[in-house]
Write a protein that holds these residues in place. Sequence first.
Motif, short mmCIF file in Angstrom:
data_model
loop_
_atom_site.label_atom_id
_atom_site.label_comp_id
_atom_site.label_asym_id
_atom_site.label_seq_id
_atom_site.Cartn_x
_atom_site.Cartn_y
_atom_site.Cartn_z
N LEU A 197 9.28 16.10 4.60
CA LEU A 197 8.36 15.04 5.02
C LEU A 197 6.92 15.43 4.76
CD1 LEU A 197 7.79 12.33 6.36
CD2 LEU A 197 7.97 13.47 8.60
N MET A 198 6.55 16.66 5.06
CA MET A 198 5.18 17.11 4.80
C MET A 198 4.86 17.03 3.32
SD MET A 198 4.28 20.24 7.43
CE MET A 198 5.73 21.27 7.13
N THR A 199 5.80 17.40 2.48
CA THR A 199 5.58 17.34 1.03
C THR A 199 5.34 15.91 0.57
OG1 THR A 199 6.91 19.32 0.63
CG2 THR A 199 6.60 17.81 -1.22
N MET A 200 6.14 14.97 1.08
CA MET A 200 5.98 13.58 0.67
C MET A 200 4.64 13.01 1.14
SD MET A 200 9.79 11.90 1.07
CE MET A 200 9.43 10.55 -0.08
N ILE A 201 4.19 13.40 2.32
CA ILE A 201 2.90 12.93 2.82
C ILE A 201 1.78 13.47 1.94
CG2 ILE A 201 1.27 13.06 4.74
CD1 ILE A 201 3.71 13.11 6.61
N ARG A 202 1.85 14.75 1.61
CA ARG A 202 0.79 15.35 0.79
C ARG A 202 0.79 14.78 -0.63
NH1 ARG A 202 2.47 20.72 3.50
NH2 ARG A 202 0.83 21.04 5.06
N ASP A 203 1.97 14.50 -1.15
CA ASP A 203 2.06 13.94 -2.50
C ASP A 203 1.69 12.46 -2.54
OD1 ASP A 203 2.89 16.40 -3.35
OD2 ASP A 203 5.02 15.86 -3.53
N GLU A 204 1.83 11.77 -1.38
CA GLU A 204 1.59 10.33 -1.27
C GLU A 204 2.48 9.55 -2.25
OE1 GLU A 204 -2.63 9.51 -1.34
OE2 GLU A 204 -2.91 10.47 0.59
N GLY A 205 2.05 8.36 -2.65
CA GLY A 205 2.83 7.58 -3.60
C GLY A 205 4.10 6.98 -3.04
N VAL A 206 4.08 6.57 -1.74
CA VAL A 206 5.22 5.89 -1.13
C VAL A 206 4.88 4.41 -1.01
CG1 VAL A 206 6.76 5.72 0.85
CG2 VAL A 206 5.90 7.96 0.13
N GLY A 225 0.82 -1.20 0.00
CA GLY A 225 0.00 0.00 0.00
C GLY A 225 0.85 1.24 0.00
N ASP A 226 0.19 2.39 0.06
CA ASP A 226 0.87 3.69 0.09
C ASP A 226 1.05 4.09 1.54
OD1 ASP A 226 1.74 6.27 -0.09
OD2 ASP A 226 0.05 7.02 -1.26
N PHE A 227 2.26 3.94 2.06
CA PHE A 227 2.50 4.18 3.48
C PHE A 227 2.23 5.64 3.85
CE2 PHE A 227 5.63 3.88 7.22
CZ PHE A 227 4.67 3.30 8.04
N ALA A 228 2.52 6.55 2.95
CA ALA A 228 2.32 7.97 3.24
C ALA A 228 0.85 8.31 3.43
CB ALA A 228 2.91 8.83 2.12
N SER A 229 -0.04 7.52 2.84
CA SER A 229 -1.47 7.82 2.91
C SER A 229 -2.01 7.70 4.33
CB SER A 229 -2.25 6.89 1.98
OG SER A 229 -2.21 5.55 2.45
N GLY A 230 -1.33 6.96 5.21
CA GLY A 230 -1.80 6.78 6.57
C GLY A 230 -1.11 7.64 7.59
N VAL A 231 -0.24 8.55 7.14
CA VAL A 231 0.52 9.40 8.06
C VAL A 231 -0.04 10.82 8.00
CG1 VAL A 231 2.80 10.33 8.64
CG2 VAL A 231 2.58 7.98 7.79
N PRO A 232 -0.44 11.38 9.13
CA PRO A 232 -0.98 12.74 9.13
C PRO A 232 0.12 13.78 9.03
CG PRO A 232 -0.90 11.91 11.36
CD PRO A 232 -0.46 10.78 10.47
#
Length: 214
Positions: free
Chosen positions: A109-118, A93-100
Motif C-alpha cells: 500500500l505504501m508503494t502504491m501511494i508513493r507511486d500514485e497513478g490510481v 482523479g488520482d485517488f492515491a494522491s490524497g492518501v498519506p
Amino acid sequence: MPTSEAIAARVGREAPYEEALDAFLAAHVPSRGAAGLVQAYRAVQAMPYFSGLDRTPQAALRDGRGACTAKHLVLRDLLRRLGHPADVEIVEGDFASGVPVHPSMPDALMTMIRDEGVTDFHCRVRVGGQALDATWPLDLLRWGFPADTDWDGQGDTKQAIERVVVRSVEEDVLGAKARLLAGLSEEATRRRAEFLALLSNWLADLPWPEEETI
C-alpha cells in the motif's frame, strides 16, 4: 460510527430506504437549515471508510460504513430531505494522491501511494456552489488524512482528491460510475481494485472509538 440500534434494526428488516434515512435524521440531525446541513455532513463523514462489493446507500446505512459512492448518496438524500438542492458529482482523479503514507501500512500500500497513478471516479456532493467531501472521518486525522475539523457550512470542505475533472452529475450515480469504470484499461482497473482492497483492509484494522448511540 454514526449508526444506532434503531437504524440498524430498521434497515435489517429491509425497511424502505426513505424510512432508514428518516431514522438516521432523527438520530443524528436535530436541526434544520444551515445547522442541519453541517450536522448531516458530520454524521455521514463519521462513517468509517470501507470499499466493499455493495456500494448502495442502503448498505452504508445498514453497516454504518461505506466508500465514497454510498456515503455521498446518503448525504445527498439526507440533504434533499432537509430541503437543500443537493447532487452527487462524479470526478476523475488520482485517488492515491490524497492518501498519506503511514508506517503501519503494508509495504504494498505504501508503494502504491508513493507511486500514485490510481485512477478513480470519486463521488462528492454538490450543494449550490459548494463541494462537500465526506470521505474521510475525523478519526483519521491522527493518521494524516485530509479531514475538516472546523467546516461550518460555508464554502467547500477539504477534498479527498485535490486535482480532479468533473465527469458526471446525474441521478443514476451507480449506473454512471459503472459506465465510467468500464472505460478504464485492464491495468488501470486492476490497479484501482488492488489499491482499494489494500486501503480498506488497513483502515478496517485501525482502532476506532466505540460506537455512540443516540
